[in-house]
Design a protein around this motif. Structure first.
Motif, short mmCIF file in Angstrom:
data_model
loop_
_atom_site.label_atom_id
_atom_site.label_comp_id
_atom_site.label_asym_id
_atom_site.label_seq_id
_atom_site.Cartn_x
_atom_site.Cartn_y
_atom_site.Cartn_z
N ILE A 70 69.02 25.42 60.09
CA ILE A 70 69.77 26.67 59.92
C ILE A 70 71.27 26.36 59.80
N TYR A 71 71.76 25.42 60.60
CA TYR A 71 73.17 25.02 60.51
C TYR A 71 73.47 24.43 59.13
N ASP A 72 72.56 23.62 58.62
CA ASP A 72 72.76 23.04 57.29
C ASP A 72 72.85 24.13 56.23
N GLN A 73 71.98 25.11 56.30
CA GLN A 73 72.00 26.18 55.31
C GLN A 73 73.32 26.97 55.41
N HIS A 74 73.83 27.16 56.62
CA HIS A 74 75.11 27.84 56.82
C HIS A 74 76.24 27.04 56.18
N LYS A 75 76.27 25.72 56.41
CA LYS A 75 77.32 24.87 55.83
C LYS A 75 77.25 24.87 54.31
N LYS A 76 76.04 24.86 53.75
CA LYS A 76 75.90 24.92 52.29
C LYS A 76 76.40 26.24 51.73
N GLN A 79 80.18 26.11 51.71
CA GLN A 79 80.67 25.28 50.62
C GLN A 79 80.55 25.99 49.29
N SER A 80 79.45 26.69 49.08
CA SER A 80 79.25 27.43 47.83
C SER A 80 80.30 28.54 47.69
N SER A 81 80.58 29.26 48.77
CA SER A 81 81.59 30.31 48.74
C SER A 81 82.96 29.74 48.44
N GLN A 84 83.13 28.85 44.74
CA GLN A 84 83.26 30.04 43.90
C GLN A 84 84.67 30.60 43.96
N GLY A 85 85.24 30.65 45.15
CA GLY A 85 86.61 31.13 45.29
C GLY A 85 87.60 30.23 44.58
N TYR A 86 87.40 28.94 44.69
CA TYR A 86 88.28 27.97 44.03
C TYR A 86 88.21 28.14 42.51
N ALA A 87 86.99 28.27 42.00
CA ALA A 87 86.81 28.45 40.55
C ALA A 87 87.46 29.75 40.08
N ALA A 88 87.33 30.82 40.86
CA ALA A 88 87.93 32.09 40.50
C ALA A 88 89.45 31.97 40.51
#
Length: 93
Positions: A70-76, A79-81, A84-88
């Protein structure tokens, strides 16, 4: 009374083998394994106090594996967010 093989040597060897075996794991595998090992250790301690270290370790390992995943999924997700923010932000330059 001496025991053969010496317990500290066996524990050191086992620890070295475990650490060596974890060298090529991806982030998900590392976090899940770390959670499982931590949970097993904590469960064994609590189980020993309660009278059944094996059962405590098994329950703790299961809870730790789930927690690590569950912690791994949270960290992923974090990172994805971020990406996305960086790309925007780059697109708005």
């Amino acid at each position: 009374m001496k025991t053969w093989p010496p317990i500290p040597a066996v524990l050191a060897l086992a620890g070295a083998l475990v650490l060596t075996g974890c060298a090529n794991l991806n982030d998900t595998e590392q976090r899940t394994l770390t959670g499982g090992a931590t949970g097993a250790a904590g469960g064994a301690i609590i189980g020993a106090i309660a009278g059944n270290a094996g059962l405590g370790a098994a329950i703790g390992a299961g809870a730790g594996l789930a927690g690590g995943y569950i912690y791994d999924q949270h960290k992923k997700s974090q990172q994805s967010s971020y990406e996305q923010g960086y790309a925007a932000g780059q697109a708005n330059r």
